[in-house]
Design an enzyme around this catalytic site. Sequence first.
Site, PDB file in Angstrom:
ATOM      1  N   GLU A  92      52.820  56.990  11.774  1.00 37.48           N
ATOM      2  CA  GLU A  92      54.141  56.933  11.159  1.00 37.48           C
ATOM      3  C   GLU A  92      54.201  55.864  10.070  1.00 37.48           C
ATOM      4  O   GLU A  92      54.710  56.106   8.968  1.00 37.48           O
ATOM      5  CB  GLU A  92      55.208  56.648  12.225  1.00 37.48           C
ATOM      6  CG  GLU A  92      55.353  57.744  13.274  1.00 37.48           C
ATOM      7  CD  GLU A  92      54.479  57.536  14.492  1.00 37.48           C
ATOM      8  OE1 GLU A  92      54.883  57.948  15.586  1.00 37.48           O
ATOM      9  OE2 GLU A  92      53.363  56.959  14.361  1.00 37.48           O
ATOM     10  N   ALA A 133      24.449  75.523  26.660  1.00 35.39           N
ATOM     11  CA  ALA A 133      23.968  76.716  25.958  1.00 35.39           C
ATOM     12  C   ALA A 133      22.981  77.432  26.872  1.00 35.39           C
ATOM     13  O   ALA A 133      22.063  76.805  27.412  1.00 35.39           O
ATOM     14  CB  ALA A 133      23.296  76.334  24.644  1.00 35.39           C
ATOM     15  N   TRP A 142      15.246  76.542  20.030  1.00 35.30           N
ATOM     16  CA  TRP A 142      16.699  76.451  20.057  1.00 35.30           C
ATOM     17  C   TRP A 142      17.237  77.670  20.762  1.00 35.30           C
ATOM     18  O   TRP A 142      16.960  78.795  20.356  1.00 35.30           O
ATOM     19  CB  TRP A 142      17.280  76.378  18.645  1.00 35.30           C
ATOM     20  CG  TRP A 142      16.919  75.147  17.894  1.00 35.30           C
ATOM     21  CD1 TRP A 142      16.007  75.033  16.908  1.00 35.30           C
ATOM     22  CD2 TRP A 142      17.472  73.837  18.077  1.00 35.30           C
ATOM     23  NE1 TRP A 142      15.948  73.749  16.452  1.00 35.30           N
ATOM     24  CE2 TRP A 142      16.848  72.988  17.159  1.00 35.30           C
ATOM     25  CE3 TRP A 142      18.438  73.318  18.946  1.00 35.30           C
ATOM     26  CZ2 TRP A 142      17.157  71.643  17.082  1.00 35.30           C
ATOM     27  CZ3 TRP A 142      18.743  71.989  18.853  1.00 35.30           C
ATOM     28  CH2 TRP A 142      18.113  71.158  17.927  1.00 35.30           C
ATOM     29  N   ARG A 157      30.686  66.232  18.504  1.00 37.62           N
ATOM     30  CA  ARG A 157      30.139  64.881  18.582  1.00 37.62           C
ATOM     31  C   ARG A 157      30.875  63.916  17.656  1.00 37.62           C
ATOM     32  O   ARG A 157      30.935  62.725  17.928  1.00 37.62           O
ATOM     33  CB  ARG A 157      28.647  64.898  18.222  1.00 37.62           C
ATOM     34  CG  ARG A 157      27.759  65.588  19.238  1.00 37.62           C
ATOM     35  CD  ARG A 157      26.306  65.470  18.821  1.00 37.62           C
ATOM     36  NE  ARG A 157      25.414  66.100  19.788  1.00 37.62           N
ATOM     37  CZ  ARG A 157      24.088  66.031  19.711  1.00 37.62           C
ATOM     38  NH1 ARG A 157      23.517  65.364  18.720  1.00 37.62           N
ATOM     39  NH2 ARG A 157      23.329  66.622  20.620  1.00 37.62           N
ATOM     40  N   THR A 209      16.904  65.169  30.049  1.00 39.38           N
ATOM     41  CA  THR A 209      17.171  65.543  28.655  1.00 39.38           C
ATOM     42  C   THR A 209      16.529  64.537  27.708  1.00 39.38           C
ATOM     43  O   THR A 209      15.950  64.909  26.686  1.00 39.38           O
ATOM     44  CB  THR A 209      18.689  65.626  28.403  1.00 39.38           C
ATOM     45  OG1 THR A 209      19.243  66.656  29.214  1.00 39.38           O
ATOM     46  CG2 THR A 209      18.975  65.928  26.942  1.00 39.38           C
ATOM     47  N   ASP A 256      13.602  66.174  25.579  1.00 42.63           N
ATOM     48  CA  ASP A 256      14.043  66.528  24.229  1.00 42.63           C
ATOM     49  C   ASP A 256      14.042  65.364  23.249  1.00 42.63           C
ATOM     50  O   ASP A 256      14.079  65.587  22.034  1.00 42.63           O
ATOM     51  CB  ASP A 256      15.454  67.119  24.273  1.00 42.63           C
ATOM     52  CG  ASP A 256      15.534  68.404  25.081  1.00 42.63           C
ATOM     53  OD1 ASP A 256      14.473  69.007  25.323  1.00 42.63           O
ATOM     54  OD2 ASP A 256      16.650  68.793  25.467  1.00 42.63           O
TER      55      ASP A 256
END
Length: 323
Positions: free
Chosen positions: A57, A167, A183, A197, A209, A213
């Site tokens: 505001e 996924a 992928w 993200r 992970t 990865d």
Amino acid sequence: MTEGFSSDDFFMARAIELAMKGKGHTRPNPAVGAVIAKDGKIIGEGWHKRAGGDHAEVAAIKNALENGAGTLDGAVIYVTLEPCSKPGRVGACTDAIKASGLSEAVYAVSDPNPVNADRAAAILLAAGVKCRKASCSPKIMAEAEDIVADFAKHVKTALPYVIVKIAMTLDGKICDSNGDAKWISSAEARRKTGLLRERVDAIMVGANTVRMDNPSLLSHGAENPDLIRVVVSRTGDLPRDAQIFTDGKNKTLVFDDARKALEELGKMGVTSVLCEGGFSLASYLAGEGLVDKWITVLAPKVIGKKPIGEAVTLKDVVCLQDW
């Protein structure tokens, strides 16, 4: 203004766009956007950029005056969230609105903070400033509510809002038999993950992970220097040369328990966490009732026992809901 689109819809839609600019940067405050309109035109815009800075505001009022508005008499401010009425690190927004000369305040969502909830209207009306909830389409209202869902959970429970993103292929695989997941999802899905993200306070993954990865856990597009990287590892046995420890970028925290991690992050003012690594971690969070939103990216592929690079992509896939 688009035909069939009410003035509340039009101005609030723009306020929502502005609020999104602050997502991932305002903790422990909510992301809020505001526009000031007069004679059907926007004369000022603002959004909350980070805690301790101007609220939306105040930013919009300053912007309108900088743009040459001689007076705000007769102008209306549209805000995604009810203006706060109690001063915190900065002054109360109701005081700023009263002092500005604005004639009316319109907001989409009531403040979930009990300190401010449903107080603005009475305070502003007593000062001669009209105040009301917006009359917007269900879509606009849902978008406004979604923006502050993380803040609402945090202010009520002291825990972050948790989004799980997984996924997987049509045969239910999140990686091949070698543990390779690159992928499974498409470039467009990865782009949208990058946007997620940019708009959360923290990203959480499991230890495997990191081991398999070696992810950066950073946004793919615009950088988010405020993002915290979180790893849950019962043993703490993690590769010291992993990107998250050596790239010199965003802070990385390691916890031995997911619930403990969320509790500690909540104490730090973190309002939103994106979990996107490790089915075991995601399942644990879901089983403990800690997941607020679950996003499943279903790729039209079948891995079977093949390496991910040899996955079969299907052209004709029919998805049925509520089968």
